[in-house]
Write a protein that holds these residues in place. Sequence first.
Motif, short mmCIF file in Angstrom:
data_model
loop_
_atom_site.label_atom_id
_atom_site.label_comp_id
_atom_site.label_asym_id
_atom_site.label_seq_id
_atom_site.Cartn_x
_atom_site.Cartn_y
_atom_site.Cartn_z
N VAL A 185 0.80 -1.04 0.25
CA VAL A 185 -0.46 -0.25 -0.21
C VAL A 185 0.80 1.41 0.32
O VAL A 185 0.56 1.74 -0.89
CB VAL A 185 -1.17 0.39 1.48
N GLY A 186 1.84 1.83 0.85
CA GLY A 186 3.05 2.48 0.37
C GLY A 186 3.87 2.24 -0.81
O GLY A 186 3.89 3.80 -0.55
N ARG B 138 1.10 8.90 -5.92
CA ARG B 138 1.05 10.29 -5.59
C ARG B 138 1.86 10.43 -6.96
O ARG B 138 1.41 12.25 -7.75
CB ARG B 138 0.96 10.59 -4.33
N ALA B 139 2.65 10.08 -7.24
CA ALA B 139 4.11 10.76 -7.42
C ALA B 139 2.80 10.76 -9.48
O ALA B 139 3.64 11.80 -9.67
CB ALA B 139 5.16 10.04 -8.10
N SER B 140 2.82 10.05 -10.09
CA SER B 140 2.41 10.16 -11.06
C SER B 140 1.11 10.67 -11.48
O SER B 140 1.36 11.37 -12.66
CB SER B 140 1.79 8.53 -11.16
N VAL C 172 -7.26 11.85 -18.86
CA VAL C 172 -7.69 10.38 -18.22
C VAL C 172 -6.80 9.77 -16.79
O VAL C 172 -7.47 9.40 -16.02
CB VAL C 172 -7.58 9.51 -19.78
N MET C 173 -5.89 9.86 -17.28
CA MET C 173 -4.13 9.31 -16.01
C MET C 173 -5.11 10.16 -14.90
O MET C 173 -4.59 9.62 -13.32
CB MET C 173 -3.05 9.33 -17.21
N ALA C 174 -4.54 11.24 -14.99
CA ALA C 174 -4.83 11.74 -13.51
C ALA C 174 -6.56 11.91 -13.12
O ALA C 174 -6.04 10.99 -11.80
CB ALA C 174 -5.05 13.68 -14.23
N ALA C 175 -7.06 11.07 -13.55
CA ALA C 175 -8.56 11.07 -13.34
C ALA C 175 -8.94 9.06 -12.58
O ALA C 175 -8.30 9.31 -11.54
CB ALA C 175 -9.49 10.71 -14.35
N ILE C 176 -7.55 8.93 -12.98
CA ILE C 176 -7.32 7.20 -13.10
C ILE C 176 -6.39 7.00 -11.88
O ILE C 176 -6.63 6.24 -10.86
CB ILE C 176 -6.95 6.46 -13.78
N LEU C 177 -5.48 7.98 -11.55
CA LEU C 177 -4.88 8.13 -10.35
C LEU C 177 -5.79 8.60 -9.28
O LEU C 177 -5.36 7.94 -7.82
CB LEU C 177 -4.05 8.84 -10.55
N THR C 178 -6.41 9.03 -9.76
CA THR C 178 -7.31 9.77 -8.56
C THR C 178 -7.73 9.01 -7.87
O THR C 178 -7.93 8.69 -6.46
CB THR C 178 -8.02 10.88 -8.79
#
Length: 168
Positions: free
Chosen positions: A58-59, A66-68, A100-106
């Motif tokens: 998880v960490g 977060r970095a992505s 799209v990547m930002a939405a998935i990462l959120t």
Amino acid sequence: MDIDMLVNIGFTGIERFAVGVVAAGGLIMVAGVRPLLLAAQSPGTAPNIALAAERISVGAWTRYNRASLIASIVLAAVEVARLASGAGPIAAVYLAGAVVMAAILTVKLRVDAVLAMRVAGGADSVRSGPKGGTSINSDLDRTHRLVERLSAPLLLIAVLLALIPVLR
């Protein structure tokens, strides 16, 4: 060299770095880190080892996500600037991919928060085997499958964006 060319070189460098963070980081996590941690959470693993592996997992995924996310936001900002300066349709493709990547990462970060709360509570972290397991294990497996389903399109988009300069 004029200033426009220097700005374009700078934007291109930032663009390549941001896409590289998401693509290369994701490939390393999927191919290198994930298999090692899954093995430590298989049926028959001591509960304290499985819990430690889940905490590490998880960490590590939270840090990568977060970095992505930051890289995706930076990429989107660069592409907005490029579009504002009259760049071609490739900037729009990069912008769409970044959004799209930002939405998935959120979403992935929200799932990570749920997993972190489970781990902090000391929940069972042994993943069920092929025949299923307890309701706790099944819930853990469902949560991990959701993360896997989100990771696949994220990596696909990042790799495609990384390949655009090569394919042009």
